[in-house]
Motif scaffolding. Structure first.
Motif, PDB file in Angstrom:
ATOM      1  N   LEU A  90      60.508  40.065   1.681  1.00 20.04           N
ATOM      2  CA  LEU A  90      60.076  40.219   3.091  1.00 20.04           C
ATOM      3  C   LEU A  90      61.329  40.195   4.053  1.00 20.04           C
ATOM      4  O   LEU A  90      62.195  39.437   4.206  1.00 20.04           O
ATOM      5  N   GLN A  91      61.282  41.275   4.988  1.00 25.50           N
ATOM      6  CA  GLN A  91      62.162  41.444   6.083  1.00 25.50           C
ATOM      7  C   GLN A  91      61.176  40.908   7.270  1.00 25.50           C
ATOM      8  O   GLN A  91      60.148  40.650   7.370  1.00 25.50           O
ATOM      9  N   LEU A  92      62.107  40.940   8.568  1.00 23.38           N
ATOM     10  CA  LEU A  92      61.488  40.207   9.587  1.00 23.38           C
ATOM     11  C   LEU A  92      60.137  41.314  10.211  1.00 23.38           C
ATOM     12  O   LEU A  92      59.314  40.815  10.550  1.00 23.38           O
ATOM     13  N   THR A  93      60.281  42.690  10.006  1.00 24.33           N
ATOM     14  CA  THR A  93      59.220  43.510  10.560  1.00 24.33           C
ATOM     15  C   THR A  93      58.124  43.403   9.427  1.00 24.33           C
ATOM     16  O   THR A  93      57.106  43.212   9.956  1.00 24.33           O
ATOM     17  N   ASP A  94      58.167  43.072   8.292  1.00 22.68           N
ATOM     18  CA  ASP A  94      57.046  42.719   7.211  1.00 22.68           C
ATOM     19  C   ASP A  94      56.435  41.426   7.761  1.00 22.68           C
ATOM     20  O   ASP A  94      55.162  41.341   7.869  1.00 22.68           O
ATOM     21  N   LEU A  98      52.641  40.976   8.911  1.00 19.58           N
ATOM     22  CA  LEU A  98      51.661  40.132   8.314  1.00 19.58           C
ATOM     23  C   LEU A  98      50.934  39.054   9.366  1.00 19.58           C
ATOM     24  O   LEU A  98      49.937  38.936   9.401  1.00 19.58           O
ATOM     25  N   PHE A  99      51.749  38.497  10.317  1.00 19.77           N
ATOM     26  CA  PHE A  99      51.267  37.753  11.378  1.00 19.77           C
ATOM     27  C   PHE A  99      50.165  38.566  12.179  1.00 19.77           C
ATOM     28  O   PHE A  99      49.275  37.999  12.771  1.00 19.77           O
ATOM     29  N   PHE A 100      50.386  39.852  12.686  1.00 14.57           N
ATOM     30  CA  PHE A 100      49.813  40.492  13.693  1.00 14.57           C
ATOM     31  C   PHE A 100      48.343  40.817  12.999  1.00 14.57           C
ATOM     32  O   PHE A 100      47.348  40.680  13.558  1.00 14.57           O
ATOM     33  N   TYR A 101      48.488  41.206  11.461  1.00 14.52           N
ATOM     34  CA  TYR A 101      47.170  41.224  10.777  1.00 14.52           C
ATOM     35  C   TYR A 101      46.395  39.932  10.454  1.00 14.52           C
ATOM     36  O   TYR A 101      45.301  40.049  10.439  1.00 14.52           O
ATOM     37  N   LEU A 102      47.131  39.031  10.429  1.00 21.26           N
ATOM     38  CA  LEU A 102      46.429  37.682  10.287  1.00 21.26           C
ATOM     39  C   LEU A 102      45.719  37.317  11.515  1.00 21.26           C
ATOM     40  O   LEU A 102      44.648  36.881  11.350  1.00 21.26           O
ATOM     41  N   LEU A 103      46.404  37.719  12.538  1.00 20.26           N
ATOM     42  CA  LEU A 103      45.608  37.520  13.976  1.00 20.26           C
ATOM     43  C   LEU A 103      44.273  38.429  14.039  1.00 20.26           C
ATOM     44  O   LEU A 103      43.433  38.067  14.518  1.00 20.26           O
ATOM     45  N   CYS A 104      44.327  39.559  13.605  1.00 28.49           N
ATOM     46  CA  CYS A 104      43.241  40.631  13.635  1.00 28.49           C
ATOM     47  C   CYS A 104      42.168  40.253  12.843  1.00 28.49           C
ATOM     48  O   CYS A 104      41.030  40.226  13.098  1.00 28.49           O
ATOM     49  N   THR A 105      42.692  39.523  11.526  1.00 32.63           N
ATOM     50  CA  THR A 105      41.591  39.058  10.649  1.00 32.63           C
ATOM     51  C   THR A 105      41.047  38.001  11.322  1.00 32.63           C
ATOM     52  O   THR A 105      39.457  37.756  11.060  1.00 32.63           O
ATOM     53  N   LEU A 106      41.586  36.915  11.949  1.00 26.65           N
ATOM     54  CA  LEU A 106      40.912  35.918  12.522  1.00 26.65           C
ATOM     55  C   LEU A 106      39.656  36.373  13.640  1.00 26.65           C
ATOM     56  O   LEU A 106      38.807  35.888  13.652  1.00 26.65           O
ATOM     57  N   PHE A 107      40.293  37.396  14.213  1.00 25.12           N
ATOM     58  CA  PHE A 107      39.426  37.819  15.501  1.00 25.12           C
ATOM     59  C   PHE A 107      38.312  38.747  14.840  1.00 25.12           C
ATOM     60  O   PHE A 107      36.989  38.649  15.673  1.00 25.12           O
ATOM     61  N   ILE A 371      46.028  47.004  25.583  1.00 20.54           N
ATOM     62  CA  ILE A 371      44.717  47.017  24.756  1.00 20.54           C
ATOM     63  C   ILE A 371      44.651  46.121  23.633  1.00 20.54           C
ATOM     64  O   ILE A 371      43.712  45.202  23.550  1.00 20.54           O
ATOM     65  N   PHE A 372      45.916  45.818  23.012  1.00 16.49           N
ATOM     66  CA  PHE A 372      46.126  44.805  22.142  1.00 16.49           C
ATOM     67  C   PHE A 372      46.170  43.414  22.957  1.00 16.49           C
ATOM     68  O   PHE A 372      45.714  42.419  22.294  1.00 16.49           O
ATOM     69  N   GLY A 373      46.634  43.253  24.177  1.00 15.63           N
ATOM     70  CA  GLY A 373      46.903  42.070  25.027  1.00 15.63           C
ATOM     71  C   GLY A 373      45.415  41.430  25.134  1.00 15.63           C
ATOM     72  O   GLY A 373      45.197  40.416  24.974  1.00 15.63           O
ATOM     73  N   LEU A 379      49.664  36.751  22.556  1.00 13.74           N
ATOM     74  CA  LEU A 379      50.274  36.626  21.173  1.00 13.74           C
ATOM     75  C   LEU A 379      50.130  37.939  20.685  1.00 13.74           C
ATOM     76  O   LEU A 379      51.249  38.335  20.041  1.00 13.74           O
ATOM     77  N   GLY A 380      48.929  38.506  20.357  1.00 13.13           N
ATOM     78  CA  GLY A 380      48.945  39.869  19.882  1.00 13.13           C
ATOM     79  C   GLY A 380      49.741  41.017  20.234  1.00 13.13           C
ATOM     80  O   GLY A 380      50.432  41.789  19.743  1.00 13.13           O
ATOM     81  N   MET A 381      49.646  40.939  21.693  1.00  7.71           N
ATOM     82  CA  MET A 381      50.709  41.998  22.442  1.00  7.71           C
ATOM     83  C   MET A 381      52.086  41.662  22.063  1.00  7.71           C
ATOM     84  O   MET A 381      52.607  42.658  21.960  1.00  7.71           O
ATOM     85  N   LEU A 382      52.366  40.558  22.201  1.00 12.87           N
ATOM     86  CA  LEU A 382      53.842  40.226  21.994  1.00 12.87           C
ATOM     87  C   LEU A 382      54.438  40.462  20.435  1.00 12.87           C
ATOM     88  O   LEU A 382      55.157  41.130  20.110  1.00 12.87           O
ATOM     89  N   LEU A 383      53.307  40.383  19.698  1.00 16.21           N
ATOM     90  CA  LEU A 383      53.722  40.630  18.242  1.00 16.21           C
ATOM     91  C   LEU A 383      53.846  42.218  18.048  1.00 16.21           C
ATOM     92  O   LEU A 383      54.675  42.708  17.231  1.00 16.21           O
ATOM     93  N   TYR A 384      52.856  42.930  18.779  1.00 26.11           N
ATOM     94  CA  TYR A 384      53.012  44.410  18.645  1.00 26.11           C
ATOM     95  C   TYR A 384      54.263  45.045  19.088  1.00 26.11           C
ATOM     96  O   TYR A 384      55.202  45.887  18.541  1.00 26.11           O
ATOM     97  N   ILE A 385      54.748  44.483  20.380  1.00 25.36           N
ATOM     98  CA  ILE A 385      55.835  45.117  20.866  1.00 25.36           C
ATOM     99  C   ILE A 385      57.061  44.376  19.875  1.00 25.36           C
ATOM    100  O   ILE A 385      58.081  45.275  19.917  1.00 25.36           O
ATOM    101  N   ALA A 386      57.038  43.269  19.475  1.00 22.50           N
ATOM    102  CA  ALA A 386      58.196  42.727  18.691  1.00 22.50           C
ATOM    103  C   ALA A 386      58.303  43.780  17.243  1.00 22.50           C
ATOM    104  O   ALA A 386      59.288  44.091  16.944  1.00 22.50           O
TER     105      ALA A 386
END
Length: 466
Positions: A90-94, A98-107, A371-373, A379-386
């Motif tokens: 895993l690299q940082l982008t990976d 993963l964190f972004f889609y974990l958040l999506c799954t929670l929502f 939209i993601f925000g 957190l979701g918006m910042l993850l997408y930007i990151a």
């Protein structure tokens, strides 16, 4: 006639794709299918519905892309010799994905927001595709000739797009008036025809001038995609032999012309931002002069040769008196207010312009970041930007470090197109532009794979003792 052309195009394409992915284990073929299918996706659906008047038959063509994605995932798993020993480095982008889609799954499962579970599941599926294409890119292995086919396909796509643009310009009629776009949009997408041309307001400027889309879904989709085509043309021109470089120079000219036909303010501004980024990061300072000349030529054209409608369209845009510009600002304010009221997120399918986000639930929707925000919180918006920032940085590093010219080209395009899209992302739900979005995420994934391999090779080298 158009329906016959659709059948003669789609049937061989899907047949070859299935043969490559299922029977030969070349799951990487997914990128060829997406590149050749997504630009004409809406045109195909419009023509099929206009001819058959059947939502069911139209849906078969609509879900071909999901069918290919599923086949690709199954092929990837089944053709792995030691799937249970597959190494996940895993690299940082990976990790960010993963964190972004974990958040999506929670929502998706938490009772947050007013959208139904089915609506949220459909939205989750659509958002997941950019991560899936990134994953495919991270694992892609192609031969030199296969990389060249990607560039040849892009040349053919934009050459054909310009030919349709020229037909539209000469005839004075949008291509969508022939394909049944309005009927399809009304009956399938439940979007009423609007504007002076019986399509949607997107197909015209504030002053009533035509904005052309060729066979893309709309002018904004074409304009954003032209940034990809120009980037491919530029790196191809810079890295090809003199006898072959003219093809890529022609591609730059073709995409620039289509960009003008699309009349997208955000994409036109993004074009110059992309040129400046390329000049500074890749040390091609002559591009700043070229960009300056193009900008000056445009200014002279607007001041002395443009029609009154186009002149006032530019002036109103620069002074932010254009109704479309004001509409963007109002949508941003609405989204920001919602983020302040609910910084942890308001739920999936509560913002944006994708199918399934209803007018009753929509909060903002003309800024991909916001939209993601709204949906996933700050957190979701910042993850997408990151993800965007790290993906661009990693692609730049891959371009600088790899010795493979084909991988360097892909990394160059990945970095520049994502930078070029940063501005359109402010004014549109730009991840909906499937061609440029899906292809560029695949390129980001491949570039991060290249960067990781370069770093691993660098770390393995043993310094020579003195």
């Amino acid at each position: 006639m158009l329906f016959i052309a659709v059948i003669l195009y789609v049937v061989p394409l899907i047949s070859i794709t299935v043969d490559k992915i299922v029977f030969k284990g070349k799951w990487e073929w997914v990128i060829y299918f997406m590149m050749l299918y997504l630009p004409v996706y809406t045109t195909i659906l419009s023509v099929v519905y206009q001819t058959t008047s059947s939502v069911f038959i139209t849906s078969i063509f609509q879900y071909l892309k999901e069918f290919v994605l599923l086949l690709t995932m199954l092929s990837f798993v089944l053709y792995q010799r030691n799937i249970f020993e597959y190494g996940f480095r895993l690299q940082l982008t990976d990790k960010l994905f993963l964190f972004f889609y974990l958040l999506c799954t929670l929502f998706l499962f938490l009772p947050v927001g007013s959208a139904s579970f089915i609506t949220k599941a459909i939205y989750f599926k659509n958002v997941s595709v950019m991560g899936l294409m990134y994953f495919f890119g991270r694992n892609t292995v192609l031969q030199a000739g296969e990389y060249r086919k990607i560039f040849y396909a892009i040349i053919m796509i934009f050459s054909a797009a310009l030919l349709v643009n020229l037909f539209e310009k000469a005839s004075g009629v949008h291509f969508q008036n022939f394909t049944g776009y309005a009927s399809y949009n009304h009956m399938v997408n439940k979007v009423e025809p609007s504007g002076h041309y019986g399509l949607t307001w997107t197909f015209e400027t504030q002053t009533g001038g035509k904005r052309l889309a060729s066979f893309f879904s709309d002018p904004l989709d074409l304009a954003s995609s032209c940034l990809l085509g120009f980037s491919v043309g530029l790196i191809g021109y810079l890295t090809s032999k003199r006898g072959q470089s003219w093809v890529f120079a022609l591609l730059m000219g073709i995409t620039t012309m289509s960009l003008f036909f699309a009349s997208s303010r955000a994409s036109f501004a993004a074009f110059f931002i992309m040129l400046f980024f390329i000049a500074m990061i890749f040390r091609l300072y002559g591009l700043i002069k070229i960009g300056g000349v193009i900008l000056m030529a445009f200014g002279v054209y607007v001041l002395f040769y443009a029609t009154d409608d186009f002149y006032f369209f530019v002036i109103d845009t620069l002074t932010f008196e254009n109704a479309s510009s004001v509409g963007h600002v109002l949508a941003w304010v609405e989204a920001l207010n919602q983020m302040i009221a609910a910084p942890l997120g308001s739920g999936l399918a509560m913002s944006g312009n994708s199918i399934g986000v209803t007018d009753e639930l929509r909060i903002g929707g003309e800024n991909q970041y916001l939209i993601f925000g709204v949906q996933l919180g700050v957190l979701g918006m910042l993850l997408y930007i990151a993800i965007l920032v790290v993906g661009i940085w990693g692609s730049v590093q891959a371009f600088r470090k790899t010795d493979d010219i084909h991988l360097a080209r892909i990394a160059f395009v990945a970095a520049t197109i994502k930078v070029g899209l940063l501005l359109p992302l402010f004014t549109a739900n730009a991840e909906l532009y499937a061609f440029v979005s899906w292809v560029s995420w695949w390129m980001i994934g491949l570039s991060m794979k290249t960067y990781g391999e370069c770093m691993s090779y660098s770390n393995l080298r043993v310094p020579v003792s003195q």
